[in-house]
Design a protein around this motif. Structure first.
Motif, PDB file in Angstrom:
ATOM      1  N   MET A   1       0.648  -1.049  -0.058  1.00 61.82           N
ATOM      2  CA  MET A   1       0.039  -0.022  -0.099  1.00 61.82           C
ATOM      3  C   MET A   1       0.924   1.152   0.117  1.00 61.82           C
ATOM      4  SD  MET A   1      -3.430  -1.122   0.358  1.00 61.82           S
ATOM      5  CE  MET A   1      -4.195   0.219   0.466  1.00 61.82           C
ATOM      6  N   LYS A   2       0.919   2.215  -0.870  1.00 61.78           N
ATOM      7  CA  LYS A   2       1.297   3.544  -0.564  1.00 61.78           C
ATOM      8  C   LYS A   2       0.173   5.172  -0.745  1.00 61.78           C
ATOM      9  CE  LYS A   2       5.316   1.670  -3.263  1.00 61.78           C
ATOM     10  NZ  LYS A   2       5.014   0.606  -4.118  1.00 61.78           N
ATOM     11  N   ASP A   3       0.701   5.483  -0.545  1.00 59.72           N
ATOM     12  CA  ASP A   3      -0.069   6.787  -0.063  1.00 59.72           C
ATOM     13  C   ASP A   3       0.682   8.025  -0.802  1.00 59.72           C
ATOM     14  OD1 ASP A   3      -1.247   6.055   1.946  1.00 59.72           O
ATOM     15  OD2 ASP A   3      -0.819   6.924   3.704  1.00 59.72           O
ATOM     16  N   GLU A   4      -0.432   8.718  -2.071  1.00 63.36           N
ATOM     17  CA  GLU A   4       0.057   9.760  -2.226  1.00 63.36           C
ATOM     18  C   GLU A   4      -0.761  11.151  -2.044  1.00 63.36           C
ATOM     19  OE1 GLU A   4       0.748  10.247  -7.087  1.00 63.36           O
ATOM     20  OE2 GLU A   4       0.181   8.900  -6.702  1.00 63.36           O
ATOM     21  N   GLN A   5       0.041  12.136  -2.362  1.00 58.70           N
ATOM     22  CA  GLN A   5      -0.352  13.461  -2.206  1.00 58.70           C
ATOM     23  C   GLN A   5      -0.770  14.319  -3.320  1.00 58.70           C
ATOM     24  OE1 GLN A   5      -1.071  13.524   1.326  1.00 58.70           O
ATOM     25  NE2 GLN A   5      -1.163  15.716   1.080  1.00 58.70           N
ATOM     26  N   CYS A   6      -1.649  14.308  -3.785  1.00 60.74           N
ATOM     27  CA  CYS A   6      -2.442  14.688  -4.659  1.00 60.74           C
ATOM     28  C   CYS A   6      -3.202  16.860  -4.907  1.00 60.74           C
ATOM     29  CB  CYS A   6      -3.912  14.478  -5.586  1.00 60.74           C
ATOM     30  SG  CYS A   6      -3.872  12.862  -5.964  1.00 60.74           S
ATOM     31  N   LEU A   7      -2.669  17.387  -5.135  1.00 60.47           N
ATOM     32  CA  LEU A   7      -2.438  18.460  -5.447  1.00 60.47           C
ATOM     33  C   LEU A   7      -3.077  19.234  -6.425  1.00 60.47           C
ATOM     34  CD1 LEU A   7       1.325  19.626  -3.946  1.00 60.47           C
ATOM     35  CD2 LEU A   7      -0.735  19.198  -2.823  1.00 60.47           C
ATOM     36  N   TYR A   8      -4.116  20.014  -6.227  1.00 58.99           N
ATOM     37  CA  TYR A   8      -5.187  20.912  -6.784  1.00 58.99           C
ATOM     38  C   TYR A   8      -3.532  22.445  -7.211  1.00 58.99           C
ATOM     39  CZ  TYR A   8      -8.736  18.176  -6.319  1.00 58.99           C
ATOM     40  OH  TYR A   8     -10.369  16.718  -6.193  1.00 58.99           O
ATOM     41  N   ARG A   9      -4.167  22.592  -7.877  1.00 56.46           N
ATOM     42  CA  ARG A   9      -3.783  24.102  -8.999  1.00 56.46           C
ATOM     43  C   ARG A   9      -4.049  25.387  -7.515  1.00 56.46           C
ATOM     44  NH1 ARG A   9      -3.966  24.892 -15.371  1.00 56.46           N
ATOM     45  NH2 ARG A   9      -2.754  22.966 -15.451  1.00 56.46           N
ATOM     46  N   ASN A  10      -4.877  25.480  -6.998  1.00 57.50           N
ATOM     47  CA  ASN A  10      -5.207  26.505  -5.502  1.00 57.50           C
ATOM     48  C   ASN A  10      -4.928  25.908  -5.004  1.00 57.50           C
ATOM     49  OD1 ASN A  10      -6.786  24.674  -5.156  1.00 57.50           O
ATOM     50  ND2 ASN A  10      -8.779  25.254  -5.353  1.00 57.50           N
ATOM     51  N   GLY A  11      -3.900  24.653  -4.617  1.00 58.84           N
ATOM     52  CA  GLY A  11      -3.183  24.814  -3.268  1.00 58.84           C
ATOM     53  C   GLY A  11      -3.927  23.924  -2.706  1.00 58.84           C
ATOM     54  N   ALA A  12      -5.124  23.278  -2.520  1.00 57.04           N
ATOM     55  CA  ALA A  12      -6.162  21.864  -2.032  1.00 57.04           C
ATOM     56  C   ALA A  12      -5.396  20.594  -2.144  1.00 57.04           C
ATOM     57  CB  ALA A  12      -7.533  22.307  -2.154  1.00 57.04           C
ATOM     58  N   ASN A  13      -5.070  19.923  -1.844  1.00 61.95           N
ATOM     59  CA  ASN A  13      -4.460  18.455  -1.420  1.00 61.95           C
ATOM     60  C   ASN A  13      -5.477  17.720  -0.853  1.00 61.95           C
ATOM     61  OD1 ASN A  13      -2.997  18.291   0.881  1.00 61.95           O
ATOM     62  ND2 ASN A  13      -2.405  19.744   0.975  1.00 61.95           N
ATOM     63  N   PHE A  14      -5.584  16.198  -1.179  1.00 59.41           N
ATOM     64  CA  PHE A  14      -6.020  15.174  -0.828  1.00 59.41           C
ATOM     65  C   PHE A  14      -5.202  14.087  -0.970  1.00 59.41           C
ATOM     66  CE2 PHE A  14      -6.951  15.921  -4.881  1.00 59.41           C
ATOM     67  CZ  PHE A  14      -6.923  13.882  -5.368  1.00 59.41           C
ATOM     68  N   LYS A  15      -5.098  12.911  -0.068  1.00 62.13           N
ATOM     69  CA  LYS A  15      -4.317  11.533  -0.273  1.00 62.13           C
ATOM     70  C   LYS A  15      -5.011  10.716  -0.464  1.00 62.13           C
ATOM     71  CE  LYS A  15      -3.663   9.186   3.296  1.00 62.13           C
ATOM     72  NZ  LYS A  15      -3.602   8.745   5.211  1.00 62.13           N
ATOM     73  N   VAL A  16      -4.364  10.438  -1.399  1.00 60.76           N
ATOM     74  CA  VAL A  16      -4.662   8.726  -1.906  1.00 60.76           C
ATOM     75  C   VAL A  16      -4.209   8.019  -1.830  1.00 60.76           C
ATOM     76  CG1 VAL A  16      -4.894   7.532  -4.648  1.00 60.76           C
ATOM     77  CG2 VAL A  16      -5.513  10.238  -4.383  1.00 60.76           C
TER      78      VAL A  16
END
Length: 72
Positions: free
Chosen positions: A33-48
């Motif tokens: 299992m791996k966690d990856e941070q996904c970033l939006y252009r507006n600075g918001a982010n979430f983990k997948v």
């Protein structure tokens, strides 16, 4: 039986794993299992989280046991 594969969600995986551990011991865990941070252009982010977890149990048998048909 030579093997089987199950596709389970996290709670089902833990329940089945605990039953197998109670009967056969801990087994060998491979946690991919791996966690990856996904970033939006507006600075918001979430983990997948993605990947697979596998646990393997092996039991060596003698050559005479290999030929036993348990269906009888």
């Amino acid at each position: 039986m030579t093997g089987f594969t199950l596709d389970l969600d996290d709670s089902q995986f833990e329940q089945v794993k605990s039953q197998l551990v109670a009967k056969y011991g801990a087994g060998k865990l491979d946690d991919g299992m791996k966690d990856e941070q996904c970033l939006y252009r507006n600075g918001a982010n979430f983990k997948v989280t993605s990947g697979t977890k596998t646990t393997q149990w092996r039991q060596h048998v003698s050559p005479t046991e290999e030929g036993i048909d348990l269906a009888d």
